[in-house]
Design a protein around this motif. Structure first.
Motif, PDB file in Angstrom:
ATOM      1  N   ARG A 153       0.586  -1.068   0.074  1.00  0.00           N
ATOM      2  CA  ARG A 153       0.131  -0.371  -0.272  1.00  0.00           C
ATOM      3  C   ARG A 153       0.939   0.844   0.309  1.00  0.00           C
ATOM      4  O   ARG A 153       0.722   2.398  -0.551  1.00  0.00           O
ATOM      5  CB  ARG A 153      -0.854   0.132   1.182  1.00  0.00           C
ATOM      6  N   ALA A 154       2.143   1.328   0.785  1.00  0.00           N
ATOM      7  CA  ALA A 154       2.688   2.308   0.783  1.00  0.00           C
ATOM      8  C   ALA A 154       3.389   2.771  -0.326  1.00  0.00           C
ATOM      9  O   ALA A 154       3.785   3.919  -0.533  1.00  0.00           O
ATOM     10  CB  ALA A 154       4.048   2.084   1.331  1.00  0.00           C
ATOM     11  N   LEU A 155       3.821   1.614  -1.506  1.00  0.00           N
ATOM     12  CA  LEU A 155       4.375   1.736  -2.243  1.00  0.00           C
ATOM     13  C   LEU A 155       3.817   1.829  -3.519  1.00  0.00           C
ATOM     14  O   LEU A 155       4.183   3.094  -4.320  1.00  0.00           O
ATOM     15  CB  LEU A 155       5.439   0.273  -3.002  1.00  0.00           C
ATOM     16  N   SER A 157       1.042   3.886  -2.845  1.00  0.00           N
ATOM     17  CA  SER A 157       0.566   5.978  -2.490  1.00  0.00           C
ATOM     18  C   SER A 157       1.672   6.201  -3.102  1.00  0.00           C
ATOM     19  O   SER A 157       1.657   7.244  -3.110  1.00  0.00           O
ATOM     20  CB  SER A 157       0.608   5.492  -1.161  1.00  0.00           C
ATOM     21  N   GLU A 158       2.785   6.146  -3.060  1.00  0.00           N
ATOM     22  CA  GLU A 158       3.889   6.767  -3.329  1.00  0.00           C
ATOM     23  C   GLU A 158       3.957   6.512  -5.245  1.00  0.00           C
ATOM     24  O   GLU A 158       4.619   8.112  -5.821  1.00  0.00           O
ATOM     25  CB  GLU A 158       5.359   5.669  -3.095  1.00  0.00           C
ATOM     26  N   ARG A 159       3.769   5.664  -5.383  1.00  0.00           N
ATOM     27  CA  ARG A 159       3.950   5.594  -7.051  1.00  0.00           C
ATOM     28  C   ARG A 159       2.696   7.015  -7.770  1.00  0.00           C
ATOM     29  O   ARG A 159       2.829   7.621  -8.650  1.00  0.00           O
ATOM     30  CB  ARG A 159       3.267   4.179  -7.485  1.00  0.00           C
ATOM     31  N   SER A 161       1.938   9.077  -5.960  1.00  0.00           N
ATOM     32  CA  SER A 161       1.912  10.462  -5.647  1.00  0.00           C
ATOM     33  C   SER A 161       2.883  11.238  -6.687  1.00  0.00           C
ATOM     34  O   SER A 161       3.408  10.871  -7.840  1.00  0.00           O
ATOM     35  CB  SER A 161       2.773  10.975  -4.783  1.00  0.00           C
TER      36      SER A 161
END
Length: 161
Positions: A153-155, A157-159, A161
């Motif tokens: 999920r963090a990855l 979310s980073e992509r 952004s």
């Protein structure tokens, strides 16, 4: 008391004295008194192979199996109940030698209750220990799965952004 008597499915058996060793049957069975099954029917009902059934009989894990006038094995509902118990004991990881010993104790009679109790209690303790080990393993897997889910999920979310 024989193996046959401890696995009786008779509805007239007292709940306090019968040793119901099997859960409900998975497939419909014939009524008691009409319960003569060939080895191929038992294979279908239990999922065991004919070879396994013969082996169980040969090593003393199965009680005496009735025979037809032509010599073919004829199993009864009580034999199916016994096979269900044997299947459950196999799932516990009980060694075959211990299962055979249990069958011998049952055939020897009521005076072996204490030894049967001890054997089953020891097996139960082993199962509980294995369950605890598996629960610990499951907890580790859950932590790793949650880690990767959070990281994913963090990855994502980073992509985004």
């Amino acid at each position: 008391m024989t193996v046959m008597e401890t696995t009786s499915t008779s509805s007239t058996a007292s709940a306090t004295t019968s040793d119901s060793c099997a859960g409900p049957p998975l497939k419909p069975r014939r009524p008691d008194g009409q319960d003569r099954y060939t080895i191929s029917e038992v294979v279908d009902l239990t999922g065991l192979t004919a070879h396994t059934l013969r082996w169980y009989e040969r090593i003393g894990l199965m009680p005496h199996i009735d025979r037809s006038h032509t010599g073919q094995r004829r199993y009864r509902n009580r034999d199916l109940d016994w096979l269900d118990l044997v299947g459950k004991l196999r799932l516990t990881g009980m060694p075959v030698a211990d299962m055979v010993r249990y069958a011998e104790l049952v055939r020897e009679g009521d005076h072996t209750y204490t030894e049967r109790f001890d054997l089953l209690k020891s097996t139960r303790d082993d199962v509980l220990s294995r369950i605890a080990e598996l629960q610990d393993t499951l907890n580790v897997l859950d932590r790793k799965i949650n880690f990767y889910a959070d990281a994913g999920r963090a990855l994502a979310s980073e992509r985004a952004s």
